[in-house]
Design an enzyme around this catalytic site. Structure first.
Site, PDB file in Angstrom:
ATOM      1  N   GLY A 152       0.824  -1.207   0.000  1.00 18.42           N
ATOM      2  CA  GLY A 152       0.000   0.000   0.000  1.00 18.42           C
ATOM      3  C   GLY A 152       0.856   1.255   0.000  1.00 18.42           C
ATOM      4  O   GLY A 152       2.015   1.241  -0.419  1.00 18.42           O
ATOM      5  N   CYS A 153       0.286   2.350   0.487  1.00 22.35           N
ATOM      6  CA  CYS A 153       0.982   3.643   0.492  1.00 22.35           C
ATOM      7  C   CYS A 153       2.270   3.568   1.290  1.00 22.35           C
ATOM      8  O   CYS A 153       2.273   3.142   2.447  1.00 22.35           O
ATOM      9  CB  CYS A 153       0.063   4.711   1.084  1.00 22.35           C
ATOM     10  N   PHE A 154       3.379   4.005   0.678  1.00 22.40           N
ATOM     11  CA  PHE A 154       4.659   3.895   1.394  1.00 22.40           C
ATOM     12  C   PHE A 154       4.757   4.820   2.602  1.00 22.40           C
ATOM     13  O   PHE A 154       5.575   4.587   3.492  1.00 22.40           O
ATOM     14  CB  PHE A 154       5.863   4.051   0.470  1.00 22.40           C
ATOM     15  N   TRP A 155       3.936   5.867   2.678  1.00 20.53           N
ATOM     16  CA  TRP A 155       3.922   6.689   3.890  1.00 20.53           C
ATOM     17  C   TRP A 155       3.548   5.832   5.094  1.00 20.53           C
ATOM     18  O   TRP A 155       4.144   5.954   6.170  1.00 20.53           O
ATOM     19  CB  TRP A 155       2.907   7.823   3.769  1.00 20.53           C
ATOM     20  N   CYS A 156       2.555   4.979   4.910  1.00 24.11           N
ATOM     21  CA  CYS A 156       2.094   4.112   6.005  1.00 24.11           C
ATOM     22  C   CYS A 156       3.146   3.067   6.371  1.00 24.11           C
ATOM     23  O   CYS A 156       3.451   2.854   7.545  1.00 24.11           O
ATOM     24  CB  CYS A 156       0.811   3.400   5.607  1.00 24.11           C
TER      25      CYS A 156
END
Length: 218
Positions: free
Chosen positions: A51-55
């Site tokens: 998923g989102c690499f920020w997470c």
């Protein structure tokens, strides 16, 4: 009418993504021999997409034994991918993280447990509302030992849940660092709506599930 347009757009998007994932160039990546990243200054590196690499960056940075996590792109067939290019689904890349860790403190096996334990393991091509091949789950191996660890854990999880596990298993080839503004995004932008409503809740769910793996608060 708007619903029809939206449905058509989503269909077109998934068709583009599927073509990118199933292209001959992409198949060549999947069938390549893995590249092993040597240990440097006592630190090893592992690569994950979920998923989102920020997470994902924030989750791994909370794990003791992890020194640093870098957001980027991996798993695709193009060189020098950008955020804009990967979002088209045509590069084959997924938003990924490079986890720099001390293998004397945390093992690759534990990092795999963190991976499977911090996502919806059955969701294909995305996590939550982040949908598309650039958000798909991929776990990368650098040698046969790592591949065996991944496959055994994936099989055990599938049996436990009686479900198909969505994560793809790729030989690691190359990690491309993302643009500077993506790095440490959750920590630097705590009031960003996405961070507040998606990233932080996902991080907190992980922390509640694996308190024994967390770094001690300073």
């Amino acid at each position: 009418m708007k619903q029809l347009v939206l449905a058509f757009s989503l269909t077109l998007m998934f068709n583009c993504h599927n073509k990118a994932q199933n292209s001959e160039k992409q198949e060549a990546i999947k069938n390549s021999s893995p590249i092993e990243v040597p240990i440097q200054n006592g630190k090893a590196r592992a690569y994950f997409a979920s998923g989102c690499f920020w997470c994902v960056e924030a989750i791994y940075e909370s794990v003791k034994g992890v020194d640093e996590v870098i957001s980027g792109y991996s798993g695709g067939h193009t060189s020098n991918p950008t955020y804009e290019a990967s979002n088209t689904g045509k590069t084959g890349h997924a938003e990924s993280v490079e986890v720099i860790y001390d293998p004397k403190i945390v093992s690759f096996e534990t990092l795999v447990d963190v991976y499977f334990g911090s996502q919806n393991v059955t969701q294909i091509n995305g996590q939550g509302n982040d949908i598309g091949s650039q958000y798909r789950s991929i776990i990368f191996y650098q040698n046969d030992t790592q591949k065996q660890i991944i496959m055994e854990k994936k099989a055990a999880l599938a049996k436990q849940l009686n479900a198909k596990i969505a994560a793809e298993v790729y030989p690691f080839q190359k990690f491309w660092k993302a643009e500077d503004y993506h790095q440490n995004y959750e920590r630097l932008h705590p009031n960003n709506p996405y961070v507040k409503n998606v990233s932080i809740p996902r991080l907190n769910r992980f922390k509640a599930k694996f308190p024994e793996l967390l770094k001690t608060a300073k």
